[in-house]
Motif scaffolding. Structure first.
Motif, PDB file in Angstrom:
ATOM      1  N   ALA A  89       7.738   5.575 -10.328  1.00 32.41           N
ATOM      2  CA  ALA A  89       6.337   5.195 -10.128  1.00 32.41           C
ATOM      3  C   ALA A  89       6.051   3.826 -10.727  1.00 32.41           C
ATOM      4  N   GLU A  90       6.568   3.586 -11.928  1.00 33.89           N
ATOM      5  CA  GLU A  90       6.330   2.282 -12.574  1.00 33.89           C
ATOM      6  C   GLU A  90       6.950   1.152 -11.767  1.00 33.89           C
ATOM      7  N   SER A  91       8.159   1.357 -11.309  1.00 31.12           N
ATOM      8  CA  SER A  91       8.825   0.337 -10.500  1.00 31.12           C
ATOM      9  C   SER A  91       8.034   0.041  -9.228  1.00 31.12           C
ATOM     10  N   ASN A  92       7.559   1.089  -8.560  1.00 27.63           N
ATOM     11  CA  ASN A  92       6.816   0.895  -7.310  1.00 27.63           C
ATOM     12  C   ASN A  92       5.463   0.234  -7.547  1.00 27.63           C
ATOM     13  N   LEU A  93       4.781   0.589  -8.637  1.00 28.57           N
ATOM     14  CA  LEU A  93       3.486  -0.025  -8.930  1.00 28.57           C
ATOM     15  C   LEU A  93       3.633  -1.509  -9.260  1.00 28.57           C
ATOM     16  N   ARG A  94       4.624  -1.845 -10.057  1.00 32.13           N
ATOM     17  CA  ARG A  94       4.811  -3.263 -10.409  1.00 32.13           C
ATOM     18  C   ARG A  94       5.180  -4.082  -9.170  1.00 32.13           C
ATOM     19  N   ARG A  95       5.970  -3.497  -8.275  1.00 34.20           N
ATOM     20  CA  ARG A  95       6.311  -4.203  -7.033  1.00 34.20           C
ATOM     21  C   ARG A  95       5.081  -4.325  -6.132  1.00 34.20           C
ATOM     22  N   ALA A  96       4.272  -3.273  -6.073  1.00 33.18           N
ATOM     23  CA  ALA A  96       3.053  -3.311  -5.263  1.00 33.18           C
ATOM     24  C   ALA A  96       2.097  -4.389  -5.776  1.00 33.18           C
ATOM     25  N   ILE A  97       2.008  -4.538  -7.099  1.00 27.56           N
ATOM     26  CA  ILE A  97       1.159  -5.580  -7.682  1.00 27.56           C
ATOM     27  C   ILE A  97       1.652  -6.963  -7.246  1.00 27.56           C
ATOM     28  N   ARG A  98       2.964  -7.195  -7.355  1.00 28.89           N
ATOM     29  CA  ARG A  98       3.513  -8.509  -6.987  1.00 28.89           C
ATOM     30  C   ARG A  98       3.256  -8.820  -5.515  1.00 28.89           C
ATOM     31  N   ILE A 117       0.835  -1.207   0.000  1.00 25.54           N
ATOM     32  CA  ILE A 117       0.000   0.000   0.000  1.00 25.54           C
ATOM     33  C   ILE A 117       0.867   1.253   0.000  1.00 25.54           C
ATOM     34  N   GLY A 118       1.930   1.240   0.762  1.00 25.39           N
ATOM     35  CA  GLY A 118       2.843   2.388   0.786  1.00 25.39           C
ATOM     36  C   GLY A 118       3.481   2.633  -0.565  1.00 25.39           C
ATOM     37  N   LEU A 119       3.921   1.576  -1.202  1.00 25.25           N
ATOM     38  CA  LEU A 119       4.543   1.709  -2.525  1.00 25.25           C
ATOM     39  C   LEU A 119       3.538   2.214  -3.555  1.00 25.25           C
ATOM     40  N   GLY A 120       2.324   1.675  -3.501  1.00 26.31           N
ATOM     41  CA  GLY A 120       1.302   2.081  -4.460  1.00 26.31           C
ATOM     42  C   GLY A 120       0.890   3.532  -4.282  1.00 26.31           C
ATOM     43  N   ASN A 121       0.681   3.935  -3.050  1.00 25.54           N
ATOM     44  CA  ASN A 121       0.297   5.327  -2.784  1.00 25.54           C
ATOM     45  C   ASN A 121       1.420   6.290  -3.158  1.00 25.54           C
ATOM     46  N   LEU A 122       2.660   5.888  -2.888  1.00 27.59           N
ATOM     47  CA  LEU A 122       3.804   6.701  -3.275  1.00 27.59           C
ATOM     48  C   LEU A 122       3.843   6.870  -4.799  1.00 27.59           C
ATOM     49  N   ALA A 123       3.564   5.785  -5.510  1.00 30.15           N
ATOM     50  CA  ALA A 123       3.612   5.813  -6.975  1.00 30.15           C
ATOM     51  C   ALA A 123       2.619   6.812  -7.555  1.00 30.15           C
ATOM     52  N   TYR A 124       1.411   6.874  -6.978  1.00 32.77           N
ATOM     53  CA  TYR A 124       0.412   7.830  -7.476  1.00 32.77           C
ATOM     54  C   TYR A 124       0.936   9.269  -7.355  1.00 32.77           C
ATOM     55  N   GLN A 125       1.634   9.555  -6.256  1.00 38.44           N
ATOM     56  CA  GLN A 125       2.191  10.899  -6.082  1.00 38.44           C
ATOM     57  C   GLN A 125       3.385  11.121  -7.026  1.00 38.44           C
ATOM     58  N   ALA A 179      -4.491  -9.898  -1.880  1.00 39.28           N
ATOM     59  CA  ALA A 179      -5.276  -8.675  -1.629  1.00 39.28           C
ATOM     60  C   ALA A 179      -5.840  -8.207  -2.972  1.00 39.28           C
ATOM     61  N   GLU A 180      -6.985  -8.778  -3.376  1.00 37.47           N
ATOM     62  CA  GLU A 180      -7.518  -8.596  -4.724  1.00 37.47           C
ATOM     63  C   GLU A 180      -7.809  -7.136  -5.054  1.00 37.47           C
ATOM     64  N   GLU A 181      -8.423  -6.418  -4.117  1.00 38.26           N
ATOM     65  CA  GLU A 181      -8.780  -5.028  -4.379  1.00 38.26           C
ATOM     66  C   GLU A 181      -7.538  -4.166  -4.586  1.00 38.26           C
ATOM     67  N   ASP A 182      -6.501  -4.436  -3.788  1.00 35.45           N
ATOM     68  CA  ASP A 182      -5.262  -3.670  -3.933  1.00 35.45           C
ATOM     69  C   ASP A 182      -4.584  -3.980  -5.269  1.00 35.45           C
ATOM     70  N   VAL A 183      -4.585  -5.245  -5.670  1.00 36.72           N
ATOM     71  CA  VAL A 183      -4.006  -5.614  -6.971  1.00 36.72           C
ATOM     72  C   VAL A 183      -4.678  -4.812  -8.076  1.00 36.72           C
ATOM     73  N   ALA A 184      -6.008  -4.757  -8.034  1.00 35.22           N
ATOM     74  CA  ALA A 184      -6.765  -4.029  -9.051  1.00 35.22           C
ATOM     75  C   ALA A 184      -6.428  -2.533  -9.019  1.00 35.22           C
ATOM     76  N   THR A 185      -6.279  -1.995  -7.822  1.00 38.87           N
ATOM     77  CA  THR A 185      -5.962  -0.565  -7.671  1.00 38.87           C
ATOM     78  C   THR A 185      -4.617  -0.228  -8.306  1.00 38.87           C
ATOM     79  N   TRP A 186      -3.623  -1.088  -8.108  1.00 39.34           N
ATOM     80  CA  TRP A 186      -2.291  -0.803  -8.657  1.00 39.34           C
ATOM     81  C   TRP A 186      -2.270  -1.028 -10.171  1.00 39.34           C
ATOM     82  N   HIS A 187      -3.060  -1.977 -10.675  1.00 37.64           N
ATOM     83  CA  HIS A 187      -3.200  -2.131 -12.131  1.00 37.64           C
ATOM     84  C   HIS A 187      -3.770  -0.837 -12.732  1.00 37.64           C
ATOM     85  N   GLN A 188      -4.715  -0.262 -12.028  1.00 41.46           N
ATOM     86  CA  GLN A 188      -5.335   0.985 -12.482  1.00 41.46           C
ATOM     87  C   GLN A 188      -4.323   2.125 -12.533  1.00 41.46           C
TER      88      GLN A 188
END
Length: 257
Positions: A21-30, A3-11, A37-46
């Motif tokens: 941002a791309e590196s953090n989102l791909r790591r957050a997805i993994r 969640i921290g990586l994903g939220n950081l990526a959006y900023q 955590a299905e909802e979080d996976v979907a959020t980071w794909h978005q």
């Protein structure tokens, strides 16, 4: 951590640090996949879809949006209201992607769906975003009356809750609208107001869009010196990987100089 990586990526996307941002989102997805955590996976794909659209990787962006939608549909069994809210955001990202592709007809259908789902939940941020997108879409289609209605609604709602992150986009769309209507002084003032907010907040991608508009504005006003200044700034801001804005600056430069 995910969640921290994903939220950081959006900023990081907002300030133009697209590589990080791309590196953090791909790591957050993994990581989110590992803990199911299905909802979080979907959020980071978005989020990744948004980033890829800014890079003009539109096919890859579409795949990420499809993965995000699939994930949010799957989470309806957990909380149908939250799932529908997130589905609305996916439709908004679809509309943004279509606008970057200059496909206003497709963007209209997607923005209307985003607005419909935002209204279901009465979540103000989503309503404002959808109203801005509708205003931008109708402007691209040449429907100035509809565009003005949606942009005024977006700005009114935005300022009511001080949602600074979207205000530069709304002001820029209004500047383009006023320019189309022949109100040049108001168009220039709105663009400068948008730029002031974007610079204060460090919104690099928004700065690129605004500088491109101001370059176009000054070209139309026969002020080539100011136009060239804004084109150079647009290029510098878009050099982070914001391909549609960089292409726009190059097209304006080729046309004028």
């Amino acid at each position: 951590l995910a969640i921290g990586l994903g939220n950081l990526a959006y900023q990081q996307i907002a300030i133009g640090d697209l590589e990080a941002a791309e590196s953090n989102l791909r790591r957050a997805i993994r990581l989110s996949q590992e803990i199911e955590a299905e909802e979080d996976v979907a959020t980071w794909h978005q989020g990744l879809a948004q980033l890829l659209a800014y890079q003009a990787k539109f096919s890859e962006s579409e795949k990420e949006l499809a993965d995000a939608m699939k994930g949010f549909v799957a989470t309806e069994r957990l909380d149908i209201e939250v799932a529908r809210e997130w589905q609305g955001i996916v439709w908004a990202y679809r509309a943004l992607r279509s606008l970057l592709m200059e496909d206003a007809d497709k963007a209209l259908k997607e923005a209307l769906r985003a607005r419909e789902l935002a209204d279901d939940r009465h979540y103000e941020l989503d309503i404002i975003w959808a109203e801005w997108l509708l205003g931008a879409v109708f402007l691209a289609r040449g429907d100035l009356k509809q565009s003005e209605s949606h942009l005024n609604e977006a700005l009114s709602r935005d300022r009511r809750i001080n949602l600074v992150e979207i205000e530069p986009d709304i002001l820029l769309a209004l500047a383009k609208l006023r320019f189309s209507q022949g109100h040049k002084e108001e168009a220039e003032n709105l663009a400068k107001e948008a730029l002031e907010i974007a610079e204060r907040c460090g919104y690099r991608l928004k700065q690129a869009d605004i500088h491109n508009f101001l370059a176009e504005f000054y070209l139309a006003s026969k002020d080539k010196a100011k136009a060239k200044e804004h084109l150079e700034l647009a290029r510098e801001r878009a050099a982070c990987g914001y391909v549609p804005a960089l292409n726009k600056a190059n097209q304006l430069d080729f046309r004028a100089f």
